[in-house]
Scaffold this motif. Structure first.
Motif, short mmCIF file in Angstrom:
data_model
loop_
_atom_site.label_atom_id
_atom_site.label_comp_id
_atom_site.label_asym_id
_atom_site.label_seq_id
_atom_site.Cartn_x
_atom_site.Cartn_y
_atom_site.Cartn_z
N THR A 57 2.58 21.61 -9.55
CA THR A 57 1.37 20.79 -9.64
C THR A 57 1.66 19.35 -10.06
N ALA A 58 2.73 19.17 -10.84
CA ALA A 58 2.89 17.84 -11.44
C ALA A 58 3.88 16.93 -10.71
N ASN A 59 4.71 17.47 -9.82
CA ASN A 59 5.67 16.59 -9.14
C ASN A 59 5.43 16.65 -7.64
N GLN A 60 4.91 15.57 -7.08
CA GLN A 60 4.59 15.59 -5.65
C GLN A 60 5.10 14.31 -5.00
N ASN A 61 6.40 14.31 -4.77
CA ASN A 61 7.05 13.13 -4.19
C ASN A 61 6.55 12.76 -2.80
N GLY A 62 6.48 13.78 -1.95
CA GLY A 62 6.07 13.54 -0.57
C GLY A 62 4.65 12.99 -0.54
N THR A 63 3.80 13.55 -1.38
CA THR A 63 2.41 13.11 -1.44
C THR A 63 2.33 11.67 -1.94
N ALA A 64 3.12 11.35 -2.96
CA ALA A 64 3.10 9.99 -3.52
C ALA A 64 3.51 8.98 -2.44
N LEU A 65 4.57 9.30 -1.72
CA LEU A 65 5.04 8.42 -0.64
C LEU A 65 3.95 8.24 0.42
N PHE A 66 3.36 9.36 0.80
CA PHE A 66 2.31 9.37 1.82
C PHE A 66 1.11 8.54 1.38
N GLU A 67 0.72 8.70 0.12
CA GLU A 67 -0.45 7.96 -0.37
C GLU A 67 -0.22 6.46 -0.32
N GLY A 68 0.99 6.04 -0.73
CA GLY A 68 1.32 4.62 -0.70
C GLY A 68 1.17 4.08 0.71
N ILE A 69 1.80 4.74 1.69
CA ILE A 69 1.76 4.25 3.07
C ILE A 69 0.32 4.26 3.60
N THR A 70 -0.40 5.35 3.35
CA THR A 70 -1.74 5.49 3.92
C THR A 70 -2.69 4.41 3.42
N ILE A 71 -2.64 4.16 2.12
CA ILE A 71 -3.57 3.18 1.56
C ILE A 71 -3.29 1.78 2.11
N ILE A 72 -2.00 1.42 2.15
CA ILE A 72 -1.67 0.08 2.67
C ILE A 72 -1.98 0.01 4.17
N PHE A 73 -1.71 1.09 4.89
CA PHE A 73 -2.01 1.11 6.34
C PHE A 73 -3.50 0.85 6.57
N LEU A 74 -4.34 1.56 5.84
CA LEU A 74 -5.78 1.40 6.05
C LEU A 74 -6.25 0.01 5.62
N ALA A 75 -5.60 -0.52 4.58
CA ALA A 75 -5.94 -1.89 4.15
C ALA A 75 -5.58 -2.87 5.26
N GLN A 76 -4.38 -2.69 5.87
CA GLN A 76 -3.98 -3.57 6.98
C GLN A 76 -4.97 -3.45 8.13
N PHE A 77 -5.35 -2.22 8.40
CA PHE A 77 -6.27 -1.93 9.49
C PHE A 77 -7.56 -2.72 9.33
N PHE A 78 -8.03 -2.80 8.10
CA PHE A 78 -9.30 -3.49 7.84
C PHE A 78 -9.11 -4.93 7.41
N GLY A 79 -7.89 -5.42 7.55
CA GLY A 79 -7.65 -6.82 7.23
C GLY A 79 -7.81 -7.16 5.76
N VAL A 80 -7.67 -6.17 4.88
CA VAL A 80 -7.72 -6.46 3.45
C VAL A 80 -6.30 -6.74 3.00
N GLU A 81 -6.01 -8.02 2.70
CA GLU A 81 -4.64 -8.35 2.28
C GLU A 81 -4.50 -8.02 0.80
N LEU A 82 -3.58 -7.15 0.46
CA LEU A 82 -3.40 -6.81 -0.94
C LEU A 82 -2.31 -7.69 -1.55
N THR A 83 -2.58 -8.20 -2.75
CA THR A 83 -1.59 -9.04 -3.43
C THR A 83 -0.45 -8.15 -3.94
N VAL A 84 0.63 -8.80 -4.39
CA VAL A 84 1.75 -8.04 -4.93
C VAL A 84 1.26 -7.20 -6.12
N ALA A 85 0.40 -7.81 -6.95
CA ALA A 85 -0.10 -7.09 -8.13
C ALA A 85 -0.89 -5.86 -7.68
N GLN A 86 -1.70 -6.00 -6.63
CA GLN A 86 -2.48 -4.85 -6.16
C GLN A 86 -1.59 -3.76 -5.58
#
Ligand code: ASP
Length: 439
Positions: free
Chosen positions: A325-354
């Motif tokens: 339950t507590a260690n989910q590497n594949g999920t963490a990697l996937f979440e990072g890519i998915t969130i940034i992908f959808l942000a790119q898709f909608f033209g939301v530029e995320l700063t380095v801090a974000q």
């Protein structure tokens, strides 16, 4: 979330929903054109609301789900601290591997930019549609407001966690997670008899929350159909091409982490031959792939750790049980890519801090994600809203999620076994290590 509902497996029905929605949307786009009044009316009053209802069913249970899963996850790791060195070492390995996983995902998604290339005029039309139905536009504006680093840090600590829970969808997420982390830690350090009823209550709350998600997932085939229809009807094939790039990227990054990062760690820390290790645990990897669930794979993993990899039973039982339950590497990697992908898709530029925030949240989300099929989605939904990306965008990726879910679950489980092998090696005396090297 059960994989089956009725005679056709749920994931097949979700995929069919995606297919029907995408083909119908693309056809409507080509034949009627995105400006057609009837099409716009249909998207706004039929396709969109169907998708919305599905998403709201997920949102409504996110706060109790997150709270119970995070507190229980952290209190298990907290207990682990009591188990002493083994717990601390597992925790460090978890943070190291999850951090590397998300880092790798973020580098890949920023380098390839699979979500870029959508026609801005069409995209604005889609965002306008979402802005009508939700607070997307406002969120996008808020996301672009910069805050000082000090202020961001201070605001992670909530003044009033109940208020943050109420505002979880509009910025209260991180402080609320912080509260859950502290609560979980405290829970693990009070007397066992006092902690027991709270843990039992939270376990019940978690079970109920997962059940509600299961109900929501029954609506997923229709919800996904409606959401992808709206997207393709307004965006056309651009959207589908972006989706193809995204799937290839996720699979490639997962493969790199599995065969690259894990191999290095196995060789350097566990002092094992990675190929032999992967061969020894191949049944576990296949089970994870077939079930899409870390929890369902746990019994197979425990058996393989002991009988094939020959890890000490006490260490492997402990690391694998907590890790499921507590260690989910594949999920963490996937979440990072998915969130940034959808942000790119909608033209939301995320700063380095974000992006750094995404990294932090994805690592913590690994702890709060239930080891069940699609366990990652409630977390992704809430993170998207937090960053100002319309949550409706989930419809774009949910339809093809099954194959990605199967693949990331392989990494989640292999990650647990890798950590168990590393911690076992760290715990070995030099004489034992010498013997193993000779064997
Ligand atoms: N299916 C994953 C697991 O059980 C969780 C997820 O990423 O959705 O490990």
């Amino acid at each position: 979330m059960k994989a089956h509902a009725g005679s056709t497996p749920l994931h097949t029905r979700i995929f069919l929903g995606l297919l029907v929605g995408a083909v119908a949307g693309a056809l409507a786009q080509v034949t009627l054109g995105p400006d057609h009044a009837g099409l716009q009316h249909f998207v706004k009053n039929v396709a969109q609301p169907v998708g919305q209802i599905f998403l709201r069913m997920i949102f409504m249970i996110v706060v109790p789900l997150l709270f119970s899963a995070l507190v229980l996850g952290v209190s298990e790791i907290g207990d682990a601290r009591r188990v002493g060195r083994v717990g601390l070492r597992s925790l460090l390995m978890t943070v190291l591997l999850s951090g590397t996983a998300v880092g790798l995902g973020l580098i890949a998604v920023n380098a390839v930019r699979p979500g870029a290339g959508i026609d801005p005029a069409r995209r604005d039309r889609l965002i306008a549609l979402y802005a009508d139905t939700g607070a997307a536009r406002k969120n996008i504006e808020t996301a672009q407001e910069a805050k000082s680093a000090a202020q961001t840090l201070v605001e992670i600590v909530p003044q009033n966690p109940l208020k943050e829970a109420v505002e979880a969808l509009t910025g209260g997420l991180l402080p609320f997670m912080f509260f859950a982390l502290v609560f979980g830690l405290a829970l693990s350090s009070i007397e066992t008899e006092k902690a027991a009823p709270i843990k039992a209550l939270l376990e019940g709350l978690l079970a109920v929350s997962l059940k509600v998600i299961e109900y929501a997932m029954r609506l997923a085939p229709f919800g996904v159909c409606g959401l992808i229809f709206s997207t393709t009807a307004l965006l056309g094939v651009d959207a589908l091409l972006a989706l193809g790039r995204y799937v290839v990227l996720v699979l490639a990054a997962l493969a790199l982490h599995l065969f690259g990062t894990y191999s290095i760690v196995l060789r350097l820390i566990a002092r094992r031959d990675p190929l032999t290790f992967f061969r020894q645990i191949q049944t576990v990897m296949l089970t994870a792939f077939a079930t899409s669930s870390s929890n369902a794979t746990l019994p197979t993993a425990l058996q393989a750790a002991h009988e094939e990899v020959k890890l000490p039973r006490d260490i492997s039982t402990f690391v694998l049980t907590v890790g499921a339950t507590a260690n989910q590497n594949g999920t963490a990697l996937f979440e990072g890519i998915t969130i940034i992908f959808l942000a790119q898709f909608f033209g939301v530029e995320l700063t380095v801090a974000q992006q750094f925030l995404v990294m932090l949240l994805a690592i913590v989300a690994g702890i709060g994600t239930a080891g069940v099929p699609g366990g990652a989605w409630p977390m992704i939904a809430i993170l998207l809203v937090r960053l100002g990306v319309p949550a409706e965008s989930i419809g774009i990726v949910l339809g093809i999620d099954r194959i990605l879910d199967m693949s990331r679950t392989v990494l989640n489980v292999t990650g647990d076994l890798t950590i168990a092998a590393c911690v076992s090696a760290m715990e070995q005396s030099p004489a034992e290590a010498h013997q193993q090297a000779l064997a």
